[in-house]
Design a protein around this motif. Structure first.
Motif, PDB file in Angstrom:
ATOM      1  N   GLY A 187      10.282  -7.227 -31.974  1.00 61.72           N
ATOM      2  CA  GLY A 187       8.869  -6.899 -31.785  1.00 61.72           C
ATOM      3  C   GLY A 187       7.995  -8.034 -31.298  1.00 61.72           C
ATOM      4  N   TYR A 188       8.568  -9.160 -30.867  1.00 58.08           N
ATOM      5  CA  TYR A 188       7.772 -10.271 -30.374  1.00 58.08           C
ATOM      6  C   TYR A 188       7.429 -10.073 -28.905  1.00 58.08           C
ATOM      7  CZ  TYR A 188       8.752 -12.480 -34.809  1.00 58.08           C
ATOM      8  OH  TYR A 188       8.813 -12.745 -36.154  1.00 58.08           O
ATOM      9  N   ASN A 189       6.234 -10.507 -28.520  1.00 55.41           N
ATOM     10  CA  ASN A 189       5.688 -10.278 -27.195  1.00 55.41           C
ATOM     11  C   ASN A 189       6.286 -11.255 -26.181  1.00 55.41           C
ATOM     12  OD1 ASN A 189       3.826 -10.283 -24.913  1.00 55.41           O
ATOM     13  ND2 ASN A 189       2.483  -9.048 -26.217  1.00 55.41           N
ATOM     14  N   LEU A 190       6.712 -10.735 -25.033  1.00 53.59           N
ATOM     15  CA  LEU A 190       7.315 -11.576 -23.987  1.00 53.59           C
ATOM     16  C   LEU A 190       6.332 -12.643 -23.505  1.00 53.59           C
ATOM     17  CD1 LEU A 190       9.699 -12.173 -22.092  1.00 53.59           C
ATOM     18  CD2 LEU A 190       8.731 -10.501 -20.491  1.00 53.59           C
ATOM     19  N   ASP A 191       5.045 -12.301 -23.472  1.00 53.31           N
ATOM     20  CA  ASP A 191       4.033 -13.254 -23.011  1.00 53.31           C
ATOM     21  C   ASP A 191       4.029 -14.505 -23.888  1.00 53.31           C
ATOM     22  OD1 ASP A 191       1.854 -14.165 -21.455  1.00 53.31           O
ATOM     23  OD2 ASP A 191       0.468 -13.520 -23.010  1.00 53.31           O
ATOM     24  N   TYR A 192       4.155 -14.318 -25.208  1.00 55.18           N
ATOM     25  CA  TYR A 192       4.168 -15.457 -26.127  1.00 55.18           C
ATOM     26  C   TYR A 192       5.494 -16.212 -26.071  1.00 55.18           C
ATOM     27  CZ  TYR A 192       0.031 -13.101 -27.895  1.00 55.18           C
ATOM     28  OH  TYR A 192      -1.191 -12.500 -28.011  1.00 55.18           O
ATOM     29  N   LEU A 193       6.572 -15.506 -25.812  1.00 50.61           N
ATOM     30  CA  LEU A 193       7.872 -16.177 -25.626  1.00 50.61           C
ATOM     31  C   LEU A 193       7.814 -17.100 -24.424  1.00 50.61           C
ATOM     32  CD1 LEU A 193      10.255 -13.138 -26.242  1.00 50.61           C
ATOM     33  CD2 LEU A 193       9.915 -15.082 -27.763  1.00 50.61           C
ATOM     34  N   SER A 194       7.092 -16.648 -23.393  1.00 52.82           N
ATOM     35  CA  SER A 194       6.953 -17.453 -22.182  1.00 52.82           C
ATOM     36  C   SER A 194       6.027 -18.639 -22.401  1.00 52.82           C
ATOM     37  CB  SER A 194       6.421 -16.573 -21.041  1.00 52.82           C
ATOM     38  OG  SER A 194       6.148 -17.348 -19.893  1.00 52.82           O
ATOM     39  N   LYS A 195       4.916 -18.404 -23.109  1.00 50.63           N
ATOM     40  CA  LYS A 195       3.939 -19.480 -23.313  1.00 50.63           C
ATOM     41  C   LYS A 195       4.471 -20.591 -24.211  1.00 50.63           C
ATOM     42  CE  LYS A 195      -0.247 -16.853 -22.359  1.00 50.63           C
ATOM     43  NZ  LYS A 195      -1.484 -16.236 -22.891  1.00 50.63           N
ATOM     44  N   THR A 196       5.367 -20.281 -25.124  1.00 51.92           N
ATOM     45  CA  THR A 196       5.986 -21.332 -25.937  1.00 51.92           C
ATOM     46  C   THR A 196       7.098 -22.041 -25.174  1.00 51.92           C
ATOM     47  OG1 THR A 196       7.502 -19.703 -26.879  1.00 51.92           O
ATOM     48  CG2 THR A 196       5.517 -20.222 -28.154  1.00 51.92           C
ATOM     49  N   GLY A 197       7.511 -21.453 -24.047  1.00 44.11           N
ATOM     50  CA  GLY A 197       8.584 -22.045 -23.251  1.00 44.11           C
ATOM     51  C   GLY A 197       9.970 -21.669 -23.723  1.00 44.11           C
ATOM     52  N   LEU A 198      10.060 -20.846 -24.742  1.00 40.51           N
ATOM     53  CA  LEU A 198      11.370 -20.427 -25.247  1.00 40.51           C
ATOM     54  C   LEU A 198      12.083 -19.539 -24.230  1.00 40.51           C
ATOM     55  CD1 LEU A 198      10.222 -19.701 -28.883  1.00 40.51           C
ATOM     56  CD2 LEU A 198      11.984 -21.370 -28.259  1.00 40.51           C
ATOM     57  N   THR A 199      11.306 -18.778 -23.482  1.00 41.64           N
ATOM     58  CA  THR A 199      11.849 -17.911 -22.444  1.00 41.64           C
ATOM     59  C   THR A 199      11.240 -18.287 -21.106  1.00 41.64           C
ATOM     60  OG1 THR A 199      12.134 -16.068 -23.992  1.00 41.64           O
ATOM     61  CG2 THR A 199      12.086 -15.524 -21.651  1.00 41.64           C
ATOM     62  N   ILE A 200      12.073 -18.410 -20.093  1.00 40.91           N
ATOM     63  CA  ILE A 200      11.598 -18.673 -18.736  1.00 40.91           C
ATOM     64  C   ILE A 200      11.544 -17.341 -17.998  1.00 40.91           C
ATOM     65  CG2 ILE A 200      12.070 -19.852 -16.557  1.00 40.91           C
ATOM     66  CD1 ILE A 200      13.640 -21.945 -18.226  1.00 40.91           C
ATOM     67  N   VAL A 201      10.364 -16.994 -17.507  1.00 40.32           N
ATOM     68  CA  VAL A 201      10.181 -15.722 -16.810  1.00 40.32           C
ATOM     69  C   VAL A 201       9.982 -15.984 -15.323  1.00 40.32           C
ATOM     70  CG1 VAL A 201       8.793 -13.626 -16.621  1.00 40.32           C
ATOM     71  CG2 VAL A 201       9.164 -14.676 -18.870  1.00 40.32           C
ATOM     72  N   LYS A 202      10.842 -15.386 -14.491  1.00 41.82           N
ATOM     73  CA  LYS A 202      10.722 -15.486 -13.035  1.00 41.82           C
ATOM     74  C   LYS A 202      10.810 -14.082 -12.458  1.00 41.82           C
ATOM     75  CE  LYS A 202      12.487 -20.181 -12.401  1.00 41.82           C
ATOM     76  NZ  LYS A 202      13.482 -21.047 -11.708  1.00 41.82           N
ATOM     77  N   GLY A 203       9.645 -13.532 -12.157  1.00 42.89           N
ATOM     78  CA  GLY A 203       9.619 -12.165 -11.656  1.00 42.89           C
ATOM     79  C   GLY A 203      10.104 -11.195 -12.718  1.00 42.89           C
ATOM     80  N   ASP A 204      11.144 -10.455 -12.382  1.00 43.41           N
ATOM     81  CA  ASP A 204      11.714  -9.494 -13.338  1.00 43.41           C
ATOM     82  C   ASP A 204      12.805 -10.117 -14.198  1.00 43.41           C
ATOM     83  OD1 ASP A 204      10.051  -7.558 -12.322  1.00 43.41           O
ATOM     84  OD2 ASP A 204      11.503  -6.871 -10.821  1.00 43.41           O
ATOM     85  N   LYS A 205      13.141 -11.377 -13.915  1.00 45.31           N
ATOM     86  CA  LYS A 205      14.249 -12.016 -14.638  1.00 45.31           C
ATOM     87  C   LYS A 205      13.734 -12.854 -15.812  1.00 45.31           C
ATOM     88  CE  LYS A 205      17.248 -12.213 -10.575  1.00 45.31           C
ATOM     89  NZ  LYS A 205      18.054 -13.082  -9.674  1.00 45.31           N
ATOM     90  N   ARG A 206      14.547 -12.908 -16.861  1.00 45.78           N
ATOM     91  CA  ARG A 206      14.214 -13.672 -18.057  1.00 45.78           C
ATOM     92  C   ARG A 206      15.410 -14.525 -18.459  1.00 45.78           C
ATOM     93  NH1 ARG A 206      12.730  -8.005 -20.998  1.00 45.78           N
ATOM     94  NH2 ARG A 206      10.977  -7.413 -19.663  1.00 45.78           N
ATOM     95  N   PHE A 207      15.147 -15.793 -18.778  1.00 45.59           N
ATOM     96  CA  PHE A 207      16.230 -16.702 -19.160  1.00 45.59           C
ATOM     97  C   PHE A 207      15.854 -17.444 -20.439  1.00 45.59           C
ATOM     98  CE2 PHE A 207      15.820 -16.608 -14.502  1.00 45.59           C
ATOM     99  CZ  PHE A 207      17.029 -16.046 -14.158  1.00 45.59           C
TER     100      PHE A 207
END
Length: 673
Positions: A175-195
């Motif tokens: 239930g955690y928001n992708l936007d916050y995963l990206s802002k903490t740097g835990l997830t790298i978002v490039k377009g539709d891809k997530r790493f």
């Protein structure tokens, strides 16, 4: 939601001096404690903590409150998080309902970043201990470094699976928001891809002084020429590399206790020292040392010992950090390890006693260290030797304390075999140049009176005609106008907060007719609680406070004391909002302010307000009543001037009544004085 009973228990148990002592080095000062402000850059203490009142006040910024408000200000906790932190510190079980996925998403952004980071910390530890890949790769690496299970658990070490989206998929599932995963740097978002940023890495969580997870440092273990060996979380709203020290959460109490902080370079240096038994150690996490990081240590101790490995190039690069430490008025020592050794390897190969002995025997004063490093390069070259001496004197010039400067100049003269007079002259030249540069930067720009007919876009300082009139207006401090009513209302609140439940003999003057038929003031003594005296006198005039904060506080205090005669007034601060809490703190801590100036060392002892309390209470109430009556009279006079009709008789009658009351109160006030 946390139950009210749990909140009350936390407030009753938590000791403000213990809570703040985890973040600020406090020293006893009379009945209170003082220390350097954690909210501003200062060298003289302006931060006070009162164990008796269970509040704190920062006179440099005006902030103040309880242990809870300190955590909210310093650690940016929400109110529930501050309560939970204290509950954990004091082993208190609290009753609360679990957050739903919807509630998690509704949390404000900063808190959401913290929640995501805490989840990641728990997840990476689980992967390290519960999966085959985590145990065979991550756990094996930590064991090879010599870390015990206890140490691994203490520092929350973890591992990220060598898969592209393993962490991200699990976080989204929870239930955690992708936007916050990206802002903490835990997830790298490039377009539709997530790493996953920390794919295939062992992880070192980076914590704040209170233990909140701010980010991560990761080391890759697989052979990959394209990937960086070490990787940190990017900066975010909760993680600023320049303001964080790795290990500060585990080291803060030991730093204050030992009155010294060991500064190393890497994560494993910190961990290995802790495991060996030396816990007053932190790391700058691979970044160049910054003033903010130094100030973080300065709250706990004035002494730093910088530990270097045998790499000469690295030591030269770190010399700049020594000047920064000196600028903060701190004491610096430097200790180097044998060639080929670093703090991690040396601590692993030696016992606690051997490590302590080495640090004690090899810690050099910064001048000796600089001289030993630079002198080797310049001993056969007079020009380079002169540059070396100037470099050392330049470092000495950074020290704020004049006595220390002189002592270090004498030490430098002895080590470098040069006269003190030459060094003092050089120091004066460097200091004078620095002062001029500082004055240029801080000098206020003059303001100008500009003719209204001049082009508004033209700066009158840039080439106006010779005959064009404009003048420099000198900056003058505005004359402060005292708000009498504010001061008097504040004094009443102070009296209620400090002495509201105290019983005193109050002498009142009552008009009575004497044998000659004249009205005279005769004394009558009544034994009352202070709050009863205040309420009775102010209620007679049906007057209200003008300041909204004081009005709210007055009504809250009076209502509480009427409902519960044994109510502890110090608890008022726990039941009002943050703004009112700050007002209460400012009032209650005024008595402690004089301790910052150390008047007692000059045999000057400020008079306590408790002395002459009845006179102070009576005089304050009379002054306030007189002032409020003056306002009423002025109000009536304005009405008479604006409305000239039959109502004037009524207004005039009211005015005469108030004038008579003021005359009576003035006579009483004269008697009190």
């Amino acid at each position: 939601m946390i139950s009210p009973a749990s909140i009350d228990l936390v407030f009753e148990t938590a000791r403000v001096e213990e809570v703040i002592g985890d973040f600020v080095n406090l020293k006893k000062s009379g009945s209170s404690y003082k220390g350097l402000s954690p909210f501003s850059d200062e060298r003289s203490p302006s931060f006070m903590v009162s164990p008796v009142k269970q509040i704190w006040k920062d006179f440099s910024t005006g902030k103040g409150g309880t242990a809870v408000s300190f955590l909210m200000e310093h650690e940016h906790f929400t109110y529930p998080e501050a309560i939970k932190y204290l509950a954990k510190k004091y082993n208190i079980e609290i009753e609360e309902t679990e957050q739903s996925n919807e509630q998690k998403q509704q949390a404000n952004e900063r808190e959401s970043l913290y929640l995501v980071s805490e989840f990641a910390n728990t997840y990476f530890q689980k992967i390290l201990h519960k999966t085959d890949q985590g145990k065979s790769i991550g756990l094996s690496y930590f064991k090879e470094r010599g870390f015990t299970d206890e140490t691994i658990k203490k520092f929350d070490l973890g591992y990220g699976l060598n898969e592209w989206q393993a962490f991200t998929d699990e976080a989204l599932k929870q239930g955690y928001n992708l936007d916050y995963l990206s802002k903490t740097g835990l997830t790298i978002v490039k377009g539709d891809k997530r790493f996953d940023r920390f794919k295939g890495r062992v992880l070192f969580p980076i914590k704040s002084m209170s233990g909140r997870v701010l980010g991560f440092g990761g080391r890759i273990l697989i052979a990959d020429k394209k990937a960086a060996k070490y990787m940190n979380s990017p900066e975010s709203e909760i993680y600023y590399k320049s303001k964080v020290l790795y290990g500060i959460y585990h080291a803060k109490q030991a730093i204050a206790k030992e009155d010294n902080c060991y500064l190393v370079e890497g994560y494993t240096d910190v961990i290995q020292f802790h495991q060996t038994g030396i816990t007053n150690v932190v790391s700058s996490s691979g970044t160049a040392l910054t003033p903010d990081q130094i100030r973080l240590i300065n709250r706990l101790t004035k002494n730093i010992t910088v530990l270097f490995d045998g790499d000469a190039a690295g030591m030269r690069a770190s010399l700049r950090g020594i000047d920064l430490i000196l600028e903060q008025g701190m004491n610096v020592k430097v200790c180097t390890f044998p060639e080929g050794e670093d703090p991690d390897s040396f601590a692993k190969q030696n016992t606690l006693e051997e490590l302590k002995a080495y640090l004690t025997d090899n810690a050099k004063d910064f001048i000796q260290f600089k001289a030993s490093i630079l002198f080797e390069e310049s001993k056969n070259d007079p020009i380079k030797k002169a540059d070396t001496v100037r470099d050392i004197v330049n470092s000495i010039s950074k020290i704020p304390d004049q006595i220390k400067k002189e002592i270090y100049i004498q030490e430098c003269a002895r080590i470098m075999d040069i006269s003190e007079s030459v060094l003092f002259t050089t120091l004066a030249q460097i200091s004078s140049k620095a002062s001029k540069e500082s004055a240029k930067q801080s000098a206020p720009k003059p303001t100008y009176n500009q003719d209204p007919n001049m082009d508004p876009n033209q700066d009158p300082r840039e080439g106006p005609p010779d005959n064009y009139p404009f003048e420099i207006i000198k900056n003058k401090a505005p004359v402060a106008k005292v708000d009498v009513q504010y001061v008097l209302e504040r004094n009443v609140i102070e009296i209620l907060l400090l002495y509201g439940n105290k019983v005193e003999d109050f002498e009142d003057l009552v008009l009575k007719e004497n044998a000659k038929g004249e009205l005279v003031l005769e004394p009558v003594v009544n034994q009352l609680k202070v709050f009863e005296k205040v309420y009775g006198d102010l209620h007679d005039d049906e007057m209200e406070f003008s300041n909204p904060d004081f009005k709210l506080l007055y009504n809250t205090i009076i209502n509480r004391l009427h409902q519960d005669a044994n109510f502890e007034l110090k608890k008022i601060i726990n039941i009002v909002d943050q703004n009112i809490s700050s007002v209460i703190t400012s009032i209650l801590m005024d008595d402690d302010k004089h301790e910052l100036s150390r008047w007692n060392e000059q045999n000057i002892f400020p008079k306590s307000k408790i002395e002459g309390l009845t006179q102070h209470v009576t005089e304050t109430i009379l002054r306030l009543r007189c002032h409020l009556i003056d306002q009423k009279i002025n109000e009536f006079m304005s009405q008479m001037n604006a409305d000239k009709n039959e109502q004037n008789k009524e207004i005039l009658s009211n005015t005469q009544d108030y004038l008579s009351l003021k005359t009576l109160l003035s006579r009483k006030l004269g008697k009190v004085l």
